[in-house]
Design an enzyme around this catalytic site. Structure first.
Site, mmCIF file in Angstrom:
data_model
loop_
_atom_site.group_PDB
_atom_site.id
_atom_site.type_symbol
_atom_site.label_atom_id
_atom_site.label_comp_id
_atom_site.label_asym_id
_atom_site.label_seq_id
_atom_site.Cartn_x
_atom_site.Cartn_y
_atom_site.Cartn_z
ATOM 1 N N SER A 143 0.839 -1.205 0.000
ATOM 2 C CA SER A 143 0.000 0.000 0.000
ATOM 3 C C SER A 143 0.868 1.246 0.000
ATOM 4 O O SER A 143 1.963 1.256 0.578
ATOM 5 C CB SER A 143 -0.896 0.000 1.245
ATOM 6 N N TYR A 201 -4.180 -1.626 9.395
ATOM 7 C CA TYR A 201 -3.944 -2.004 8.002
ATOM 8 C C TYR A 201 -2.587 -1.517 7.513
ATOM 9 O O TYR A 201 -1.788 -2.292 6.996
ATOM 10 C CB TYR A 201 -5.053 -1.428 7.119
ATOM 11 N N LYS A 221 0.928 -3.658 6.373
ATOM 12 C CA LYS A 221 1.557 -3.552 5.057
ATOM 13 C C LYS A 221 3.012 -3.082 5.171
ATOM 14 O O LYS A 221 3.861 -3.472 4.367
ATOM 15 C CB LYS A 221 0.751 -2.610 4.159
#
Length: 265
Positions: A149, A182, A186
């Site tokens: 990401s 999240y 990543k």
């Protein structure tokens, strides 16, 4: 055994994974694409749909059941691929999810969203990769890809022009669309990619994290909201993944690549 390059994509029955399958089907090159999904029924339906959408593609799509949170599922997927194809030429670790909103909505505890984010995005991805490495090493041009990401970069986390990097007003509790679990998972994936780069360097495996950009997928559970926030069409990210598969960024192995260059750590 298939002579076409064999590409396994996890989480490929929806979102960026499915768009990547379509991007590969649009290529003039012939591939055997293994469309992985937690539900074999959904994977089969997606495989039939895209094959019908691109009837003249030289590539073929086959569904495979694999849930990267389930070690037995990973082992069975390995056995199926080993018995049917004997190798994997490209492994695209696409399966992942964002659960932070579930804490905000009261559907999951904070511990649950953090544990599930790391278990799926980082731990499960590593276990699947570890399981399939022996098949990658049977390829003449092995490629290992992790979908990361743009929010995973530490260097750019102080860029306040990005809304998610802006500090909320003082006081507690904070009411903001934080995605800390999240993006942290990543960032962990990026380090995991560096480890796989080190481990597989002498084996000639090309390894990357791909940062595909902010895409209008169902990540976080709200595709329409992502569109309203300026997310791009998922096909843009998928075409970039295909470009990496086909050699466009071979000079940047071991790095996090995005369309406009290399993403800083």
């Amino acid at each position: 055994m298939a002579s076409n390059p064999i590409i396994l994509i996890t989480g490929a029955n929806t979102g960026l994974g499915l768009e990547t399958v379509k991007a590969l089907l649009r290529s003039p090159k012939a591939y055997t694409i293994l469309l992985g999904g937690r539900s074999l029924n959904k994977a089969n339906a997606a495989a039939k749909e895209v094959q019908a959408e691109f009837p003249r593609s030289p590539s073929v799509v086959k569904a495979i059941q694999v849930d990267i949170e389930d070690d037995d599922s990973i082992s069975k997927a390995f056995d199926n691929v080993a018995n049917e194809y004997g190798r994997v030429d490209v492994l695209i670790n696409n399966a992942g999810a964002q659960f932070d909103q579930q804490f905000i909505f009261g559907n999951m505890t904070m511990r649950e969203i953090w544990n599930k984010s790391w278990n799926l995005n980082t731990t499960g991805t590593c276990i699947l990769t570890h399981t399939f490495v022996s098949l990658l090493l049977k390829s003449s041009d092995p490629r290992l890809i992790f979908i990361t990401s743009g929010m995973s970069t530490l260097a750019e986390s102080e860029n306040a022009s990005i809304k998610l990097n802006q500090s909320p007003a003082k006081g507690w509790p904070k009411k903001e669309p934080a995605i800390a679990a999240y993006r942290s998972s990543k960032t962990g994936m990026n380090m995991m990619m560096r480890e796989w780069t080190r481990i597989l360097r002498e084996d000639g495996v090309k390894v990357w994290c791909i940062s595909p950009g902010f895409l209008a997928t169902g990540l976080g559970g709200n595709q329409d909201m992502n569109k309203q926030m300026g997310a791009q069409d998922p096909s843009i990210g998928a075409n970039f993944v295909r470009d990496v598969v086909e050699g466009a960024r071979d000079q940047d192995t071991g790095k996090v690549v995005r369309r406009d260059g290399v993403q800083p750590w």
